[in-house]
Every structure is written in structure tokens, then in C-alpha cells.
Design a protein around this motif. Sequence first.
Motif, PDB file in Angstrom:
ATOM      1  N   ARG A 263       0.871  -1.175   0.000  1.00  0.00           N
ATOM      2  CA  ARG A 263       0.000   0.000   0.000  1.00  0.00           C
ATOM      3  C   ARG A 263       0.905   1.220   0.000  1.00  0.00           C
ATOM      4  NH1 ARG A 263      -5.197  -1.299   1.811  1.00  0.00           N
ATOM      5  NH2 ARG A 263      -5.420   0.433   3.238  1.00  0.00           N
ATOM      6  N   LEU A 264       0.382   2.344  -0.434  1.00  0.00           N
ATOM      7  CA  LEU A 264       1.173   3.561  -0.526  1.00  0.00           C
ATOM      8  C   LEU A 264       0.813   4.516   0.605  1.00  0.00           C
ATOM      9  CD1 LEU A 264       0.899   4.181  -4.365  1.00  0.00           C
ATOM     10  CD2 LEU A 264       2.699   2.961  -3.122  1.00  0.00           C
ATOM     11  N   ALA A 265       1.825   5.208   1.113  1.00  0.00           N
ATOM     12  CA  ALA A 265       1.633   6.196   2.170  1.00  0.00           C
ATOM     13  C   ALA A 265       2.548   7.381   1.897  1.00  0.00           C
ATOM     14  CB  ALA A 265       1.953   5.592   3.533  1.00  0.00           C
ATOM     15  N   VAL A 266       2.234   8.518   2.512  1.00  0.00           N
ATOM     16  CA  VAL A 266       3.078   9.704   2.424  1.00  0.00           C
ATOM     17  C   VAL A 266       3.410  10.142   3.844  1.00  0.00           C
ATOM     18  CG1 VAL A 266       3.237  12.124   1.696  1.00  0.00           C
ATOM     19  CG2 VAL A 266       2.064  10.446   0.225  1.00  0.00           C
ATOM     20  N   VAL A 267       4.709  10.298   4.105  1.00  0.00           N
ATOM     21  CA  VAL A 267       5.171  10.737   5.421  1.00  0.00           C
ATOM     22  C   VAL A 267       6.171  11.879   5.268  1.00  0.00           C
ATOM     23  CG1 VAL A 267       4.859   8.421   6.404  1.00  0.00           C
ATOM     24  CG2 VAL A 267       7.124   9.130   5.597  1.00  0.00           C
ATOM     25  N   GLY A 268       6.292  12.634   6.345  1.00  0.00           N
ATOM     26  CA  GLY A 268       7.342  13.634   6.452  1.00  0.00           C
ATOM     27  C   GLY A 268       8.275  13.215   7.568  1.00  0.00           C
ATOM     28  N   TYR A 269       9.567  13.169   7.262  1.00  0.00           N
ATOM     29  CA  TYR A 269      10.576  12.857   8.290  1.00  0.00           C
ATOM     30  C   TYR A 269      11.169  14.174   8.778  1.00  0.00           C
ATOM     31  CZ  TYR A 269      10.636   8.045   6.445  1.00  0.00           C
ATOM     32  OH  TYR A 269      10.310   6.784   6.039  1.00  0.00           O
ATOM     33  N   PRO A 270      10.794  14.625   9.963  1.00  0.00           N
ATOM     34  CA  PRO A 270      11.385  15.871  10.451  1.00  0.00           C
ATOM     35  C   PRO A 270      12.895  15.729  10.666  1.00  0.00           C
ATOM     36  CG  PRO A 270       9.390  15.351  11.667  1.00  0.00           C
ATOM     37  CD  PRO A 270       9.761  14.126  10.868  1.00  0.00           C
ATOM     38  N   ILE A 271      13.582  16.795  10.423  1.00  0.00           N
ATOM     39  CA  ILE A 271      15.002  16.876  10.768  1.00  0.00           C
ATOM     40  C   ILE A 271      15.052  17.397  12.198  1.00  0.00           C
ATOM     41  CG2 ILE A 271      17.206  17.988  10.267  1.00  0.00           C
ATOM     42  CD1 ILE A 271      16.188  18.265   7.337  1.00  0.00           C
ATOM     43  N   TRP A 272      15.652  16.608  13.084  1.00  0.00           N
ATOM     44  CA  TRP A 272      15.735  16.956  14.498  1.00  0.00           C
ATOM     45  C   TRP A 272      17.194  17.214  14.868  1.00  0.00           C
ATOM     46  CZ3 TRP A 272      10.651  16.126  15.658  1.00  0.00           C
ATOM     47  CH2 TRP A 272      10.007  15.019  15.132  1.00  0.00           C
ATOM     48  N   SER A 273      17.390  17.787  16.044  1.00  0.00           N
ATOM     49  CA  SER A 273      18.740  17.787  16.610  1.00  0.00           C
ATOM     50  C   SER A 273      19.073  16.335  16.935  1.00  0.00           C
ATOM     51  CB  SER A 273      18.804  18.639  17.886  1.00  0.00           C
ATOM     52  OG  SER A 273      18.100  17.985  18.937  1.00  0.00           O
ATOM     53  N   ASP A 274      20.357  16.019  17.046  1.00  0.00           N
ATOM     54  CA  ASP A 274      20.752  14.648  17.389  1.00  0.00           C
ATOM     55  C   ASP A 274      20.150  14.227  18.728  1.00  0.00           C
ATOM     56  OD1 ASP A 274      22.222  14.467  15.045  1.00  0.00           O
ATOM     57  OD2 ASP A 274      24.158  14.810  16.021  1.00  0.00           O
ATOM     58  N   ALA A 275      20.157  15.139  19.700  1.00  0.00           N
ATOM     59  CA  ALA A 275      19.632  14.811  21.038  1.00  0.00           C
ATOM     60  C   ALA A 275      18.134  14.514  20.975  1.00  0.00           C
ATOM     61  CB  ALA A 275      19.916  15.953  22.008  1.00  0.00           C
ATOM     62  N   ASP A 276      17.382  15.315  20.226  1.00  0.00           N
ATOM     63  CA  ASP A 276      15.934  15.078  20.121  1.00  0.00           C
ATOM     64  C   ASP A 276      15.628  13.785  19.368  1.00  0.00           C
ATOM     65  OD1 ASP A 276      15.233  17.325  21.583  1.00  0.00           O
ATOM     66  OD2 ASP A 276      14.916  18.592  19.821  1.00  0.00           O
ATOM     67  N   ARG A 277      16.357  13.543  18.281  1.00  0.00           N
ATOM     68  CA  ARG A 277      16.150  12.302  17.523  1.00  0.00           C
ATOM     69  C   ARG A 277      16.435  11.092  18.413  1.00  0.00           C
ATOM     70  NH1 ARG A 277      19.860  12.696  13.884  1.00  0.00           N
ATOM     71  NH2 ARG A 277      21.269  11.449  15.123  1.00  0.00           N
ATOM     72  N   ASP A 278      17.547  11.136  19.141  1.00  0.00           N
ATOM     73  CA  ASP A 278      17.908  10.024  20.021  1.00  0.00           C
ATOM     74  C   ASP A 278      16.848   9.811  21.105  1.00  0.00           C
ATOM     75  OD1 ASP A 278      20.198   9.745  18.492  1.00  0.00           O
ATOM     76  OD2 ASP A 278      21.542  10.593  20.012  1.00  0.00           O
TER      77      ASP A 278
END
Length: 181
Positions: free
Chosen positions: A6-21
Amino acid sequence: MGEDARLAVVGYPIWSDADRDWIEAIRQQHDTAKAAMIAAHVTLVFPTGLLAEPVMLDHLRDCLRGTAPIDIDLSAVAPAADASDHYVFLLPGRGSETLTALHDRLYSGPLAPALRPDPPYQPHVTVARLRDAATAASVADVIRRQGRVVRGRVVAMTLLRCFMHKVETIAAVPLSTPERL
């Protein structure tokens, strides 16, 4: 596209390294299977088999034309549920209206029949998938007490091919500064 894709659309936010972790650590603890398949994201189009890949990609490009990158602040935490699972969402304050407007634009035209009006769309990043409401409320409370505001920027929307146990990227469509007259 395989029968079960199935198809989906997402946005991957760019975070600070600390927030992503921080986000990924919560996901690893409370949504291990999904965290192993896909990075933290905001879903704009939920998985659907309505459109063929080329039609979906053209529609995505048309809808994104002139759309600037989206700054988000994940400043609230809330438990949520569907028919089978309970979740914990990080919710944007800043960026919520823009993401909702883009979601609505994407679910127009050829994708309109796939719109699920209930519950209403709420932009979010899922950080936990749990079996019961009490655990979801408890996890949400632990996260909320940390008082963390996570800032990010979405600079592209990604079209995904989704299978039961994996996702594949078809295309990332960059957001751009609106053209000036």
C-alpha cells in the motif's frame, strides 16, 4: 506493486541529534517493531491501495508545488486508540495547521475516496504502541512530565510502499520556497 503493498506519504522531520535520540529511544522501548521498520515521522497519507504509484507520485508533486518547509514544535503528549491498539502521540503546536492543511490537500482529487473522516486528522509522531489504555496513559504521563519541546523541520514528503513488515521509499519530494511573482 505487490498485492499486499500500500502507498503512504510521510514527512521525516530533521531533528537535533539529542531530540532524535530521545524520540527513537522511546520508540525502541514502546514500539519496537515499527521503530525497526521506519524512523519517527508524521503521516500525511495513511497506507492505501487506491492509486497506482505513478498517479500517487504525480498527485503528491502537484499538491506540494509551492509548499515551503514546515517547522514543527512537538509540545504536547496524548494517548490515543484505534480498534486494536493504544498509542502515545507527540503533538505539534507550531506546524499543526500547516500539516493539517497539507493532509487535506493530499486527500483531495484522486485520493478523496481514501479519506477517513473519523477520527479527524491530528498531526502527530507516534512514540508508543501499547495493549491497553492504562499503560498508554501512564507512558504519556511519564513523557509529559519531562516537559520537553522537540523542534524539527520537514523539508520533504516521502512516498512509501508499505508491506506488513517493511517499508520501501519510492520517492522523496522536496518542499521548496513558494515562488514569488
